[in-house]
Design a protein around this motif. Structure first.
Motif, mmCIF file in Angstrom:
data_model
loop_
_atom_site.group_PDB
_atom_site.id
_atom_site.type_symbol
_atom_site.label_atom_id
_atom_site.label_comp_id
_atom_site.label_asym_id
_atom_site.label_seq_id
_atom_site.Cartn_x
_atom_site.Cartn_y
_atom_site.Cartn_z
ATOM 1 N N GLN A 172 45.928 45.761 40.555
ATOM 2 C CA GLN A 172 45.699 45.420 41.959
ATOM 3 C C GLN A 172 44.309 45.882 42.382
ATOM 4 O OE1 GLN A 172 48.650 44.757 44.553
ATOM 5 N NE2 GLN A 172 46.898 43.849 45.566
ATOM 6 N N VAL A 173 43.604 44.989 43.088
ATOM 7 C CA VAL A 173 42.281 45.296 43.644
ATOM 8 C C VAL A 173 42.289 44.876 45.104
ATOM 9 C CG1 VAL A 173 39.799 44.790 43.552
ATOM 10 C CG2 VAL A 173 41.115 44.965 41.428
ATOM 11 N N VAL A 174 41.756 45.721 45.984
ATOM 12 C CA VAL A 174 41.642 45.396 47.402
ATOM 13 C C VAL A 174 40.180 45.137 47.738
ATOM 14 C CG1 VAL A 174 41.836 46.311 49.757
ATOM 15 C CG2 VAL A 174 43.698 46.647 48.128
ATOM 16 N N VAL A 175 39.923 44.040 48.463
ATOM 17 C CA VAL A 175 38.576 43.700 48.940
ATOM 18 C C VAL A 175 38.626 43.627 50.454
ATOM 19 C CG1 VAL A 175 36.758 41.955 48.980
ATOM 20 C CG2 VAL A 175 37.970 42.438 46.840
ATOM 21 N N THR A 176 37.690 44.298 51.121
ATOM 22 C CA THR A 176 37.668 44.299 52.582
ATOM 23 C C THR A 176 36.525 43.440 53.110
ATOM 24 O OG1 THR A 176 36.261 46.282 52.734
ATOM 25 C CG2 THR A 176 38.641 46.615 52.621
ATOM 26 N N ALA A 188 33.315 36.587 43.271
ATOM 27 C CA ALA A 188 33.944 37.664 42.496
ATOM 28 C C ALA A 188 35.461 37.627 42.651
ATOM 29 C CB ALA A 188 33.397 39.018 42.946
ATOM 30 N N ILE A 189 35.938 37.336 43.861
ATOM 31 C CA ILE A 189 37.392 37.239 44.082
ATOM 32 C C ILE A 189 37.981 36.164 43.174
ATOM 33 C CG2 ILE A 189 39.162 36.523 45.746
ATOM 34 C CD1 ILE A 189 37.365 37.858 47.923
ATOM 35 N N GLY A 190 37.319 35.011 43.120
ATOM 36 C CA GLY A 190 37.795 33.932 42.269
ATOM 37 C C GLY A 190 37.789 34.308 40.798
ATOM 38 N N GLU A 191 36.718 34.946 40.332
ATOM 39 C CA GLU A 191 36.635 35.316 38.920
ATOM 40 C C GLU A 191 37.668 36.387 38.569
ATOM 41 O OE1 GLU A 191 32.968 36.051 37.032
ATOM 42 O OE2 GLU A 191 31.937 34.356 37.962
ATOM 43 N N LEU A 192 37.853 37.352 39.458
ATOM 44 C CA LEU A 192 38.830 38.410 39.180
ATOM 45 C C LEU A 192 40.245 37.843 39.132
ATOM 46 C CD1 LEU A 192 37.330 41.245 41.412
ATOM 47 C CD2 LEU A 192 37.510 41.267 38.912
ATOM 48 N N ARG A 193 40.555 36.933 40.041
ATOM 49 C CA ARG A 193 41.878 36.306 40.011
ATOM 50 C C ARG A 193 42.050 35.484 38.748
ATOM 51 N NH1 ARG A 193 42.405 34.838 46.533
ATOM 52 N NH2 ARG A 193 43.265 36.888 47.109
ATOM 53 N N ASP A 194 41.002 34.818 38.295
ATOM 54 C CA ASP A 194 41.068 34.047 37.049
ATOM 55 C C ASP A 194 41.317 34.961 35.849
ATOM 56 O OD1 ASP A 194 40.645 31.682 38.403
ATOM 57 O OD2 ASP A 194 38.512 31.547 37.913
ATOM 58 N N ARG A 195 40.860 36.194 35.948
ATOM 59 C CA ARG A 195 41.045 37.150 34.851
ATOM 60 C C ARG A 195 42.377 37.887 34.937
ATOM 61 N NH1 ARG A 195 35.187 39.792 33.237
ATOM 62 N NH2 ARG A 195 33.928 37.911 33.612
ATOM 63 N N GLY A 196 43.197 37.520 35.914
ATOM 64 C CA GLY A 196 44.535 38.082 35.996
ATOM 65 C C GLY A 196 44.714 39.213 36.983
ATOM 66 N N TYR A 197 43.677 39.555 37.752
ATOM 67 C CA TYR A 197 43.804 40.622 38.749
ATOM 68 C C TYR A 197 44.530 40.104 39.990
ATOM 69 C CZ TYR A 197 40.460 43.453 36.121
ATOM 70 O OH TYR A 197 39.829 44.191 35.133
ATOM 71 N N ASP A 198 45.284 40.969 40.606
ATOM 72 C CA ASP A 198 45.924 40.679 41.885
ATOM 73 C C ASP A 198 44.984 41.196 42.972
ATOM 74 O OD1 ASP A 198 47.499 40.314 44.081
ATOM 75 O OD2 ASP A 198 49.099 41.672 43.462
ATOM 76 N N VAL A 199 44.242 40.291 43.594
ATOM 77 C CA VAL A 199 43.227 40.680 44.579
ATOM 78 C C VAL A 199 43.777 40.484 45.985
ATOM 79 C CG1 VAL A 199 40.873 40.344 45.396
ATOM 80 C CG2 VAL A 199 41.409 39.961 42.974
ATOM 81 N N ALA A 241 43.986 49.819 41.983
ATOM 82 C CA ALA A 241 43.084 50.551 41.092
ATOM 83 C C ALA A 241 41.734 50.770 41.774
ATOM 84 C CB ALA A 241 42.884 49.765 39.793
ATOM 85 N N ALA A 242 41.309 49.794 42.574
ATOM 86 C CA ALA A 242 39.999 49.874 43.231
ATOM 87 C C ALA A 242 40.066 49.218 44.598
ATOM 88 C CB ALA A 242 38.931 49.198 42.375
ATOM 89 N N ILE A 243 39.264 49.745 45.522
ATOM 90 C CA ILE A 243 39.111 49.127 46.837
ATOM 91 C C ILE A 243 37.617 48.962 47.084
ATOM 92 C CG2 ILE A 243 39.463 51.416 47.884
ATOM 93 C CD1 ILE A 243 40.305 49.949 50.453
ATOM 94 N N LEU A 244 37.218 47.731 47.423
ATOM 95 C CA LEU A 244 35.812 47.371 47.529
ATOM 96 C C LEU A 244 35.452 46.995 48.964
ATOM 97 C CD1 LEU A 244 36.612 46.901 44.484
ATOM 98 C CD2 LEU A 244 34.889 45.086 44.445
ATOM 99 N N VAL A 269 31.819 45.874 37.590
ATOM 100 C CA VAL A 269 32.198 47.157 38.180
ATOM 101 C C VAL A 269 33.718 47.308 38.205
ATOM 102 C CG1 VAL A 269 32.244 48.486 40.330
ATOM 103 C CG2 VAL A 269 30.097 47.463 39.541
ATOM 104 N N VAL A 270 34.417 46.262 38.646
ATOM 105 C CA VAL A 270 35.884 46.323 38.690
ATOM 106 C C VAL A 270 36.447 46.516 37.289
ATOM 107 C CG1 VAL A 270 37.986 45.029 39.208
ATOM 108 C CG2 VAL A 270 36.060 44.981 40.809
ATOM 109 N N GLU A 271 35.929 45.787 36.326
ATOM 110 C CA GLU A 271 36.404 45.925 34.947
ATOM 111 C C GLU A 271 36.183 47.346 34.438
ATOM 112 O OE1 GLU A 271 36.860 41.813 33.005
ATOM 113 O OE2 GLU A 271 38.178 43.461 33.558
ATOM 114 N N ASP A 272 35.046 47.932 34.810
ATOM 115 C CA ASP A 272 34.735 49.289 34.380
ATOM 116 C C ASP A 272 35.682 50.300 35.021
ATOM 117 O OD1 ASP A 272 32.937 51.151 32.954
ATOM 118 O OD2 ASP A 272 32.444 51.838 34.967
ATOM 119 N N VAL A 273 35.955 50.124 36.313
ATOM 120 C CA VAL A 273 36.884 51.018 37.011
ATOM 121 C C VAL A 273 38.267 50.949 36.368
ATOM 122 C CG1 VAL A 273 38.156 51.377 39.166
ATOM 123 C CG2 VAL A 273 35.685 50.994 39.223
ATOM 124 N N VAL A 274 38.761 49.731 36.168
ATOM 125 C CA VAL A 274 40.098 49.559 35.600
ATOM 126 C C VAL A 274 40.146 50.072 34.163
ATOM 127 C CG1 VAL A 274 41.795 47.838 34.892
ATOM 128 C CG2 VAL A 274 40.688 47.664 37.128
#
Length: 356
Positions: A4-8, A21-32, A87-90, A333-338
């Protein structure tokens, strides 16, 4: 397990910064999970780009209302982060992100390029787990502060991300000048101002043979109302790319114009490292203080309108040649955090015996 990733989102520019980035992260399987505050056309843009989001607060109607809205917005973010356990909040310079990261045990990641947002920076950046700024950013925030060779606006205007559609009909055969007026209601704008004597300024531009179209956050004088832009918010960058000159009080739109190869005349007392960097590296952006009268502004505008398009194209190419795709950085950055969290969790499961 889905991470799970939160974007504000607190501003229309934040929609553009994060949308790819939201689109790419969702394509990679993240729940944004996208959490938004109503500001100008921010929610309208999220709807246009098909980004699911939760609206946490309305738009403020006064400076005092801004404080109330911010308090409500921060409370709602804290509540949701504790529930979601991401895992991360941006966010972009947002105090609620740093505070929620501490309370919800999420990695807080802040991006900023605005030095003059002094109060906001003071209560957010030192508390964030990671801070990312363009390399031209003036201030320093310690070992958790990382710099990158680029600009926020290249998250959506990098040539790999954006191919403008020409809107020639807006100006016809005449040079097109986009005039941008801001409302000066943001927390870091209180007590500040920009352009003066708008009617004289517009009349002078039109005497040069230009077509003037105005983008304004507030109401326009009746004499100028007919010149208000009639372009959908998601087409504003197509318009800037088609224009012959940008003139205005918005630092963001000045940078956007320059990065698109359109000369920008920025009139404000507010300065920033990224503005000086683009001005120095390309001369696609020119800064004038807010004390500049209409005569001085018109003189600079006329000079910029006289420069050939090929000159601006060459300067844009030079400006972009060593700048990165900022969306790629956000995803990295998100990939690195996770990745770091997964490694830590694995190490905890194995324990000291297993690491021998």
């Amino acid at each position: 397990m889905t991470e799970q990733v939160v974007v504000t989102i607190q501003h229309p520019a934040h929609v553009h910064f994060f949308r790819n980035a939201i689109g790419e992260l969702r394509d990679r399987g993240y729940d944004v999970c996208v959490l938004a505050r109503e500001k100008d056309v921010a929610c309208e843009l999220l709807d246009h780009y098909g980004i699911d989001y939760r609206r946490l607060s309305g738009a403020p109607r006064s400076t005092l209302g801004l404080l109330s809205v911010q308090a409500r917005y921060e409370y709602e973010i804290l509540k949701r982060v504790r529930h979601l356990e991401p895992a991360a909040i941006l966010g972009i310079g947002e105090p609620a992100v740093a505070h929620a990261g501490r309370v919800g045990d999420a990695e807080s990641v802040l991006f900023t390029d605005t030095e003059h947002a002094a109060l906001q920076n003071a209560v957010s950046l030192p508390l964030a787990d990671r801070v990312y700024t363009p390399s031209a950013f003036w201030d320093e925030y310690g070992p958790h502060h990382r710099r990158y060779p680029g600009y926020h606006e290249l998250a959506y205007l990098h040539p790999d991300r954006f191919d403008p559609v020409e809107l020639a009909a807006v100006g016809g055969d005449r040079p097109l000048v986009v005039l941008r007026l801001v409302s000066w209601t943001a927390a870091h704008d209180v007590g500040r101002s920009g352009l003066d004597d708008l009617k004289r300024l517009v009349a002078g531009l039109e005497r040069f043979g230009a077509t003037v179209r105005i983008s304004a956050e507030g109401r326009l004088p009746p004499a100028l109302a007919a010149r208000r832009l009639a372009v959908a918010p998601h087409r504003i960058h197509d318009l800037l790319a088609s224009a012959d000159l940008f003139l205005g009080e918005s630092a963001t739109m000045s940078l956007e114009s320059a990065l698109l190869g359109t000369p920008a005349l920025y009139v404000s007392e507010l300065r920033a490292g990224v503005l000086e960097d683009v001005e120095r590296r390309s001369r696609l952006l020119r800064w004038l203080s807010d004390g500049s009268g209409p005569g001085e502004v018109l003189s600079h505008a006329r000079e910029l309108l006289a420069v050939r398009d090929s000159t601006w194209t060459r300067r844009r190419r030079r400006l972009l040649e060593d700048r990165i795709d900022t969306t790629a950085l956000v995803v990295e950055v998100v990939e690195d955090v996770v990745g770091a969290e997964r490694a830590e969790a694995t190490a905890a499961r194995i324990g000291p015996e297993g690491r021998r």
